[in-house]
Design a protein around this motif. Structure first.
Motif, PDB file in Angstrom:
ATOM      1  N   GLU A 230       1.035  -1.103   0.365  1.00 53.41           N
ATOM      2  CA  GLU A 230       0.378  -0.189   0.127  1.00 53.41           C
ATOM      3  C   GLU A 230       1.182   0.980  -0.049  1.00 53.41           C
ATOM      4  N   TYR A 231       1.859   1.445   0.360  1.00 58.95           N
ATOM      5  CA  TYR A 231       3.084   2.157   1.199  1.00 58.95           C
ATOM      6  C   TYR A 231       3.503   2.596  -0.238  1.00 58.95           C
ATOM      7  N   PHE A 232       4.436   1.179  -1.126  1.00 54.96           N
ATOM      8  CA  PHE A 232       4.599   1.143  -2.295  1.00 54.96           C
ATOM      9  C   PHE A 232       3.169   1.749  -3.253  1.00 54.96           C
ATOM     10  N   ARG A 233       2.722   1.666  -3.484  1.00 58.43           N
ATOM     11  CA  ARG A 233       1.478   2.318  -4.142  1.00 58.43           C
ATOM     12  C   ARG A 233       0.932   3.683  -4.556  1.00 58.43           C
ATOM     13  N   ARG A 234       0.817   3.813  -2.690  1.00 53.30           N
ATOM     14  CA  ARG A 234       0.195   5.527  -2.763  1.00 53.30           C
ATOM     15  C   ARG A 234       1.227   6.355  -2.007  1.00 53.30           C
ATOM     16  N   GLN A 235       2.359   6.600  -1.481  1.00 56.08           N
ATOM     17  CA  GLN A 235       3.543   6.705  -1.230  1.00 56.08           C
ATOM     18  C   GLN A 235       2.717   7.314   0.385  1.00 56.08           C
ATOM     19  N   GLN A 236       1.817   6.776   0.346  1.00 48.94           N
ATOM     20  CA  GLN A 236       1.402   6.867   1.960  1.00 48.94           C
ATOM     21  C   GLN A 236       2.079   5.962   3.347  1.00 48.94           C
ATOM     22  N   LEU A 237       2.953   7.077   3.960  1.00 47.19           N
ATOM     23  CA  LEU A 237       3.152   5.959   4.808  1.00 47.19           C
ATOM     24  C   LEU A 237       2.796   6.059   6.462  1.00 47.19           C
ATOM     25  N   THR A 238       3.064   4.868   7.150  1.00 49.10           N
ATOM     26  CA  THR A 238       2.011   4.587   8.458  1.00 49.10           C
ATOM     27  C   THR A 238       2.677   3.491   9.191  1.00 49.10           C
ATOM     28  N   GLU A 239       2.572   4.303  10.666  1.00 48.95           N
ATOM     29  CA  GLU A 239       2.764   2.535  11.608  1.00 48.95           C
ATOM     30  C   GLU A 239       2.785   1.350  11.010  1.00 48.95           C
ATOM     31  N   LYS A 240       1.575   1.233   9.833  1.00 48.98           N
ATOM     32  CA  LYS A 240       0.824   0.066   9.014  1.00 48.98           C
ATOM     33  C   LYS A 240       1.630  -0.769   8.267  1.00 48.98           C
ATOM     34  N   SER A 241       3.103   0.396   7.967  1.00 47.69           N
ATOM     35  CA  SER A 241       3.616  -0.115   6.778  1.00 47.69           C
ATOM     36  C   SER A 241       5.359  -0.286   7.615  1.00 47.69           C
ATOM     37  N   ASP A 242       5.379   0.066   8.589  1.00 49.71           N
ATOM     38  CA  ASP A 242       5.882  -1.489   9.055  1.00 49.71           C
ATOM     39  C   ASP A 242       5.730  -2.376   9.787  1.00 49.71           C
TER      40      ASP A 242
END
Length: 840
Positions: free
Chosen positions: A671-683
């Motif tokens: 999701e971070y890869f697609r949208r460039q939107q970073l959250t704690e859920k990326s970790d």
């Protein structure tokens, strides 16, 4: 090892291939020069200066299970007159196969791959589908060559090892093939580390570590320039077919006028036949002319591109006559450009400019030149040559289809949407209550951002004064106790590491080498020494200091100090006796970890990440969670390390941070890869991959395996959905994991790997479930009707006292502990980390 006869044969072949270059070009003689005609029984000469050697002479270079040499009787191959003999033979692979090239000079190398599909016996090369990779880059993925169309793929890679391994991997039951290969050294100055970034315009650094694929190379205003004319054997094509309105442009040529100047562009950058021709405005001297000449190029979305523009003013009669503007994809790249001024008031002197685009969301790049307002009497604009090179993305790939290995529920559309950034932005946390030295750090950071022409990093200190309040900054000895968080003199670090003894190296990463060291008081340390010429390393250096200076937690690696003298970037950490978790899982021959040890390691790492996410007013997102960044002390206690990519989380009224994609291939949140939107859920996603890595003890990405097994996360989730994940567990754990413990662990990993962050648990939830999995492994839980549930927080609270092995941990007991580090409670006690209300 090669025997003596084979050594002399290789040397002889090498001399034969280099000798024509010595005669041809006095400018550059490649140290490594491997030209291989694959599948041929004889050597092949191309023109008067290229000799391709049959790969049957390079059997020691080739590792393959088969020996399939193919040939065709086809004599006429479209548009490849010079190289057509190379396309008449091929080597075919039906399993993963490798060419290993010894490297005599590390640094940039061309990799040129020649492909032409033809039918041979039962092999239809038009139907071949395969991947081509090196140790560090994916060059091609799911690649097929159009029928009857020969293709030459050219790459520029940075080789840092003593060998370069090129691997051909067939997809599924398909085949792979290659007609010829070149691996050739490149001049060090061909690609500098810096360029000009567009939108917003600023300095871009870090090109030295990137890999490139040549997409376009044009000779403006002139004919094709063949590889036999170019010193680096490049081919330049005419620009006519790329002009949007050819009637607005005209050509000019004066090759004899080109004068290379010392310190400027060389013939290796581009030959005189490129700088001596140009395309200019077709204005006929009309002062009313006001239009742009524009070229259009089709590119692959989702990548950044290095655009190199070549200029040489061979049209002006005197200085200060020619001013013009340059645009790249409608952005002003250069305003009022005066080539004479750039070449120190000389005419007909070559000059080039490098620009880096933003990640392309469109499938085209426009390059335009047009008149400037500075000199409106004779409006004109020129361009002599142009190169467009695709840059590798954050997963080190030059192929968009490589993103397919990332889990995604959006199907083929997501393959196109992966907008990936290779830009290092220098992450900075706003600190309020830090010692005065941090204000110096912030001031120097701003100064660095303004120094667009600087090519060496600015130290955090002036070399004599301390930057973090250290009274020991001029001392000759140091200890961990006296210098926590302080700047260490370079002499102290030298002494601690035995003058950076290579035998003391315990690791190598993107930032630099890590040395074992010992301070004067006997404290063991790990010293990570960065490359002082790397701007990307500088950003990580600063971020690491800023982040770790705030943190103090038993499951985060502690920063003892740093050194920035003599243009050095050295970080000094506590020493972790047992290295990385990754080294204990596979590849190093270390004894296998028990299931309990693995669970406790995962619990410790989860505690560290949970602290990052909840321990401050704003979450800190690690952004590079992987088994190589989880270290183990002498007691196998896990500590999270490497905060060079870390970033503070969103504000209270925001859901995410929009930022360039950073991370490691195989662990990256889709999701971070697609949208460039970073959250704690990326970790959380990355940690889910680590959980599977711990369970299965294999790399998260292994291109040598069949396609369905390459990506660990995808492969494991297929078995999990069948309820048969136990079939791919590390064989050393067979029969040693209680089914309930495995089920809870697997469900936790599955939740972490949800496609959307909103569906993933928090790190607190993950920690809760891992501690529960440990209890299921060690003891029987009485009367637990919900043991298959992944999120046990609500259900398990009343049942904590039912554990027979350990007493429960009360809320009152926990609140009496330190608010900064709750990890002091025994790891075997249930859910000890989550009793803080602010941790949820």
């Amino acid at each position: 090892m090669w025997n003596c006869r084979e050594d002399w044969l290789i040397i002889f072949i090498y001399v034969l291939s280099v000798f024509p270059l010595v005669c041809f070009s006095a400018n550059f003689v490649p140290i490594d020069n491997y030209l291989i005609d694959c599948g041929s029984h004889t050597n092949t000469s191309i023109g008067s200066n290229l000799n391709f050697t049959s790969d049957t002479f390079f059997k020691n270079f080739l590792s393959t299970q088969e020996d399939i040499l193919a040939n065709t009787t086809l004599k006429s191959i479209n548009s490849t007159t010079d190289f057509s003999p190379l396309y008449q033979t091929a080597r075919i692979f039906i399993s993963s196969s490798k060419y290993t090239f010894p490297i005599n000079k590390k640094g940039r190398h061309w990799i040129r791959l020649y492909f032409f599909p033809f039918s041979y016996q039962n092999y239809n090369l038009s139907a071949a589908n395969f991947a081509v990779t090196t140790e560090h880059n994916i060059l091609l993925s799911s690649f097929s060559v159009p029928k009857k169309n020969p293709v030459m793929k050219e790459y520029l890679v940075n080789v840092t090892l003593d060998t370069l391994v090129i691997t051909f991997t067939p997809s599924n039951n398909s085949t792979a093939f290659v007609n010829a290969i070149e691996v050739v050294s490149v001049p060090d100055d061909l690609i500098a580390d810096d360029a000009i970034a567009l939108n917003p315009r600023r300095e871009y650094t870090g090109l030295l570590t990137d890999a490139f694929e040549t997409v376009f190379r044009l000779n403006m205003g002139g004919p094709s320039v063949s590889s036999s004319v170019d010193p680096l054997h490049r081919t330049w094509v005419p620009d006519t077919s790329f002009l949007i309105q050819p009637n607005l442009a005209t050509n000019f040529s004066s090759i004899g006028a080109v004068k290379y100047a010392k310190g400027g562009a060389t013939e290796n950058i581009a030959p005189p036949s490129v700088y001596g021709t140009l395309t200019e405005m077709n204005s006929d001297g009309d002062p009313r002319s006001n239009f742009n000449v524009t070229w259009k190029f089709d590119v692959e979305p989702g990548f950044q591109y290095l655009v190199r523009l070549h200029f040489c003013d061979i049209v002006s009669k005197g200085l200060n006559e020619l001013y013009f503007n340059v645009y790249i994809t409608s952005l002003l790249a250069a305003k009022d450009l005066d080539i004479g001024e750039k070449t120190h008031n000389t005419l007909a002197t070559p000059y080039f400019m490098d620009f880096v685009t933003t990640p392309s969301v469109d499938n085209k790049i426009l390059v335009s030149i047009g008149p400037s307002d500075v000199n409106s009497d004779y409006p004109n604009a020129i361009l002599n040559g142009l190169e467009i090179m695709k840059m590798n993305n954050s997963i080190s790939s030059l192929s968009a289809s490589a993103a397919v290995s990332l889990p995604s529920s959006h199907g083929s559309k997501s393959k196109k949407v992966g907008v990936i950034v290779g830009v290092s932005l220098g992450i900075f946390c706003a600190l309020v209550a830090m010692v005065g030295g941090f204000f110096v750090l912030r001031k120097r950071r701003r100064q660095l951002a303004q120094q667009g022409d600087s090519k060496t990093w600015v130290p955090l200190s002036d070399g004599t004064s301390h930057t973090m309040g250290s009274k020991y900054s001029n001392a000759t000895t140091a200890s961990a106790a006296s210098n926590f968080g302080y700047r260490f003199p370079f002499a102290v670090v030298q002494e601690a590491t035995n003058n950076f003894d290579e035998s003391w190296v315990i690791g190598v990463g993107g930032f630099g080498k890590v040395y074992k060291g010992e301070l004067s008081d006997g404290t063991k340390v790990a010293c990570k020494r960065g490359n002082p010429r790397s701007h990307q390393g500088l950003a990580e250096f600063r971020t690491e200091i800023e982040m770790l200076s705030q943190f103090r937690h038993r499951h985060l690696v502690s920063l003892i100090g740093y050194c920035d003298e003599r243009n050095e970037m050295i970080l000094i950490y506590e020493y972790m006796e047992n290295g990385t978790v990754k080294s204990h899982l596979y590849g190093s021959g270390l004894p296998s970890l028990s299931w309990k040890e693995r669970l406790e390691i995962c619990i410790g790492a989860a505690r560290g990440l949970h602290y990052l996410h909840t321990g401050y007013a704003k979450a800190v997102i690690h952004r590079d969670v992987k088994s190589a960044n989880i270290l183990l002390d002498e007691n196998l206690m896990a500590k999270v390390a490497d905060f060079g990519l870390s970033k503070t989380g969103p504000e209270i009224d925001q859901t995410h941070v929009s930022t360039a994609v950073k991370g490691s291939f195989g662990y990256l949140d889709p999701e971070y890869f697609r949208r460039q939107q970073l959250t704690e859920k990326s970790d959380v996603y990355s940690f889910g991959v680590v959980l599977l890595e711990v369970l299965c003890a294999r790399p998260v990405i292994d291109p040598s395996l069949p396609r369905e097994r390459v990506n660990l996360a995808e492969w494991a989730m297929k078995w999990q959905k069948k309820g048969e994940l136990a079939r791919i567990v590390d064989p050393t754990l067979a029969g040693k994991i209680r089914p309930d413990s495995l089920r809870k662990f697997a469900e936790t990993a599955e939740k972490c790997l949800a496609d959307f962050g909103v569906d993933r648990p928090s790190m607190g939830d993950v920690l809760w479930n891992l501690e529960y999995a440990l209890q299921l492994q060690e003891a029987v839980v009485k009367g637990d009707p919900e043991e298959n549930s992944t999120n046990m927080i609500g259900e398990l609270c009343p049942q904590i006292n039912n554990f027979e092995q350990e007493p429960s941990v009360s809320v009152e007991q926990s609140e009496a502990s330190s608010l900064d580090d709750l990890s002091g409670v025994s790891m075997s006690k249930v859910f000890s980390q989550l009793v803080k209300s602010e941790g949820r």
